[in-house]
Design a protein around this motif. Sequence first.
Motif, PDB file in Angstrom:
ATOM      1  N   ALA A   1       0.824  -1.206   0.000  1.00  0.00           N
ATOM      2  CA  ALA A   1       0.000   0.000   0.000  1.00  0.00           C
ATOM      3  C   ALA A   1       0.860   1.259   0.000  1.00  0.00           C
ATOM      4  O   ALA A   1       0.532   2.259  -0.667  1.00  0.00           O
ATOM      5  CB  ALA A   1      -0.935  -0.007   1.202  1.00  0.00           C
ATOM      6  N   MET A   2       1.975   1.222   0.714  1.00  0.00           N
ATOM      7  CA  MET A   2       2.867   2.380   0.729  1.00  0.00           C
ATOM      8  C   MET A   2       3.655   2.486  -0.570  1.00  0.00           C
ATOM      9  O   MET A   2       3.772   3.563  -1.153  1.00  0.00           O
ATOM     10  CB  MET A   2       3.816   2.299   1.935  1.00  0.00           C
ATOM     11  N   GLY A   3       4.189   1.361  -1.033  1.00  0.00           N
ATOM     12  CA  GLY A   3       5.012   1.396  -2.235  1.00  0.00           C
ATOM     13  C   GLY A   3       4.230   1.716  -3.492  1.00  0.00           C
ATOM     14  O   GLY A   3       4.735   2.394  -4.399  1.00  0.00           O
TER      15      GLY A   3
ATOM     16  N   LEU B   1      13.036  -5.857   3.383  1.00  0.00           N
ATOM     17  CA  LEU B   1      12.730  -4.431   3.203  1.00  0.00           C
ATOM     18  C   LEU B   1      13.905  -3.544   3.588  1.00  0.00           C
ATOM     19  O   LEU B   1      14.159  -2.517   2.952  1.00  0.00           O
ATOM     20  CB  LEU B   1      11.487  -4.063   4.013  1.00  0.00           C
ATOM     21  N   ALA B   2      14.636  -3.936   4.627  1.00  0.00           N
ATOM     22  CA  ALA B   2      15.771  -3.115   5.075  1.00  0.00           C
ATOM     23  C   ALA B   2      16.815  -2.949   3.976  1.00  0.00           C
ATOM     24  O   ALA B   2      17.509  -1.920   3.918  1.00  0.00           O
ATOM     25  CB  ALA B   2      16.401  -3.732   6.315  1.00  0.00           C
ATOM     26  N   ASP B   3      16.948  -3.938   3.087  1.00  0.00           N
ATOM     27  CA  ASP B   3      17.928  -3.852   2.011  1.00  0.00           C
ATOM     28  C   ASP B   3      17.526  -2.845   0.936  1.00  0.00           C
ATOM     29  O   ASP B   3      18.349  -2.498   0.082  1.00  0.00           O
ATOM     30  CB  ASP B   3      18.108  -5.227   1.351  1.00  0.00           C
ATOM     31  N   CYS B   4      16.279  -2.385   0.964  1.00  0.00           N
ATOM     32  CA  CYS B   4      15.773  -1.470  -0.060  1.00  0.00           C
ATOM     33  C   CYS B   4      15.715  -0.023   0.417  1.00  0.00           C
ATOM     34  O   CYS B   4      15.259   0.857  -0.315  1.00  0.00           O
ATOM     35  CB  CYS B   4      14.378  -1.909  -0.503  1.00  0.00           C
ATOM     36  N   VAL B   5      16.169   0.214   1.649  1.00  0.00           N
ATOM     37  CA  VAL B   5      16.149   1.571   2.190  1.00  0.00           C
ATOM     38  C   VAL B   5      17.173   2.428   1.442  1.00  0.00           C
ATOM     39  O   VAL B   5      18.327   2.018   1.283  1.00  0.00           O
ATOM     40  CB  VAL B   5      16.466   1.553   3.700  1.00  0.00           C
ATOM     41  N   PRO B   6      16.789   3.615   0.948  1.00  0.00           N
ATOM     42  CA  PRO B   6      17.734   4.469   0.224  1.00  0.00           C
ATOM     43  C   PRO B   6      18.933   4.848   1.079  1.00  0.00           C
ATOM     44  O   PRO B   6      18.829   4.983   2.300  1.00  0.00           O
ATOM     45  CB  PRO B   6      16.895   5.715  -0.117  1.00  0.00           C
ATOM     46  N   ASP B   7      20.073   5.028   0.430  1.00  0.00           N
ATOM     47  CA  ASP B   7      21.285   5.438   1.140  1.00  0.00           C
ATOM     48  C   ASP B   7      21.056   6.775   1.838  1.00  0.00           C
ATOM     49  O   ASP B   7      20.484   7.708   1.272  1.00  0.00           O
ATOM     50  CB  ASP B   7      22.456   5.566   0.158  1.00  0.00           C
ATOM     51  N   GLY B   8      21.525   6.860   3.080  1.00  0.00           N
ATOM     52  CA  GLY B   8      21.443   8.112   3.821  1.00  0.00           C
ATOM     53  C   GLY B   8      20.098   8.401   4.446  1.00  0.00           C
ATOM     54  O   GLY B   8      19.886   9.492   4.974  1.00  0.00           O
TER      55      GLY B   8
ATOM     56  N   GLU C   1      11.902  18.064   6.590  1.00  0.00           N
ATOM     57  CA  GLU C   1      12.510  16.790   7.001  1.00  0.00           C
ATOM     58  C   GLU C   1      11.512  15.646   6.896  1.00  0.00           C
ATOM     59  O   GLU C   1      11.851  14.542   6.447  1.00  0.00           O
ATOM     60  CB  GLU C   1      13.034  16.898   8.436  1.00  0.00           C
ATOM     61  N   GLU C   2      10.273  15.901   7.304  1.00  0.00           N
ATOM     62  CA  GLU C   2       9.250  14.856   7.211  1.00  0.00           C
ATOM     63  C   GLU C   2       8.951  14.504   5.761  1.00  0.00           C
ATOM     64  O   GLU C   2       8.757  13.334   5.421  1.00  0.00           O
ATOM     65  CB  GLU C   2       7.955  15.323   7.898  1.00  0.00           C
ATOM     66  N   ARG C   3       8.917  15.504   4.900  1.00  0.00           N
ATOM     67  CA  ARG C   3       8.641  15.253   3.483  1.00  0.00           C
ATOM     68  C   ARG C   3       9.721  14.362   2.871  1.00  0.00           C
ATOM     69  O   ARG C   3       9.424  13.423   2.125  1.00  0.00           O
ATOM     70  CB  ARG C   3       8.559  16.569   2.715  1.00  0.00           C
ATOM     71  N   ILE C   4      10.964  14.640   3.210  1.00  0.00           N
ATOM     72  CA  ILE C   4      12.068  13.826   2.697  1.00  0.00           C
ATOM     73  C   ILE C   4      11.928  12.397   3.194  1.00  0.00           C
ATOM     74  O   ILE C   4      12.065  11.437   2.432  1.00  0.00           O
ATOM     75  CB  ILE C   4      13.421  14.427   3.126  1.00  0.00           C
TER      76      ILE C   4
ATOM     77  N   GLN D   1      11.312   8.906   1.160  1.00  0.00           N
ATOM     78  CA  GLN D   1      12.242   7.780   1.255  1.00  0.00           C
ATOM     79  C   GLN D   1      11.531   6.490   1.671  1.00  0.00           C
ATOM     80  O   GLN D   1      11.880   5.404   1.196  1.00  0.00           O
ATOM     81  CB  GLN D   1      13.362   8.121   2.241  1.00  0.00           C
ATOM     82  N   ILE D   2      10.552   6.610   2.547  1.00  0.00           N
ATOM     83  CA  ILE D   2       9.778   5.435   2.957  1.00  0.00           C
ATOM     84  C   ILE D   2       9.046   4.838   1.764  1.00  0.00           C
ATOM     85  O   ILE D   2       9.083   3.621   1.528  1.00  0.00           O
ATOM     86  CB  ILE D   2       8.785   5.810   4.082  1.00  0.00           C
ATOM     87  N   VAL D   3       8.377   5.683   1.012  1.00  0.00           N
ATOM     88  CA  VAL D   3       7.643   5.207  -0.169  1.00  0.00           C
ATOM     89  C   VAL D   3       8.608   4.587  -1.172  1.00  0.00           C
ATOM     90  O   VAL D   3       8.317   3.532  -1.765  1.00  0.00           O
ATOM     91  CB  VAL D   3       6.846   6.360  -0.803  1.00  0.00           C
ATOM     92  N   GLU D   4       9.775   5.195  -1.356  1.00  0.00           N
ATOM     93  CA  GLU D   4      10.758   4.670  -2.303  1.00  0.00           C
ATOM     94  C   GLU D   4      11.271   3.306  -1.852  1.00  0.00           C
ATOM     95  O   GLU D   4      11.440   2.385  -2.661  1.00  0.00           O
ATOM     96  CB  GLU D   4      11.918   5.648  -2.442  1.00  0.00           C
ATOM     97  N   ALA D   5      11.540   3.157  -0.553  1.00  0.00           N
ATOM     98  CA  ALA D   5      12.007   1.867  -0.038  1.00  0.00           C
ATOM     99  C   ALA D   5      10.955   0.786  -0.270  1.00  0.00           C
ATOM    100  O   ALA D   5      11.280  -0.332  -0.691  1.00  0.00           O
ATOM    101  CB  ALA D   5      12.331   1.987   1.448  1.00  0.00           C
TER     102      ALA D   5
END
Length: 266
Positions: free
Chosen positions: A128-130, A164-171, A193-196, A200-204
């Motif tokens: 749902a998030m992705g 899922l942890a392996d898909c977290v964007p760098d940084g 900061e929240e927007r970023i 990143q959550i959606v991207e992961a």
Amino acid sequence: MTLSPFHWHDITQAAFRSLPPLDVVSPFGFELLGAPAVAARQVARFYLYFRSEFVTEQALLHRLLAHLRSNWPEIHARVAVIGSRRLGAIPLLPELTPQDYFIHVEQVDTPYPVLRAHARYMAGAVHAMGAGYLPELAKIERSGMARLRIRQLFLISQSLHAGLADCVPDGMARVSPSPAGVDPMREQPITPEERIQITQIVEACRRFIATPAFTRQAAWRDFDLLASGRRQRIAVNPGLFDRAAALAETRHRAFYAEAREPAMAR
């Protein structure tokens, strides 16, 4: 008084004891993270999901408030916002404080036991998030509670889906489940900061649901998007989805089966 999940569990069990057959669960989220349970953890937002042919959301909410008023007046006095999916949110106090409570009651039309429906929702939240259809994503500009929910769902998803942890964007900054108050109607503009971080959550999640682990031997799985009344059907590796749902259900049951503090005396 510190109102813990165990106390809340006892209160709801007593409040609904004389009702017709009722399948109900009151999840918090942190009980699914696999960390040691903290019995004295204070909670302020209470979501009750139930399945019944005989009881409506309004009737269940009325019964719960009447039980609190008669047996726990000090808790009843701190209930500041109530609501349901059909009624929306209703403020009870003119001003809200960090010590107040929010209670949401929702009837779920599901073929599954309600705990299983909740566990399947947790298993499917990463999709749902992705894929961008999680209802809270449309509210992030103004709702701090929606942003909190997204952060919580992401933390839970990482605990249920090892890859899922392996898909977290760098940084990507550490996700914090920091509180957002108890008023779902209060507008809290999003910070840069929240927007970023939500991006990143959606991207992961988007990366994860595109991996072979998620798509391999895909089969249809359905789940209820709780608090929206919608049902979603996704093509997913059935083993991955079913394992995550079973893990969520097992962890919820285990949380309440652990050594717990005594029931509140009256």
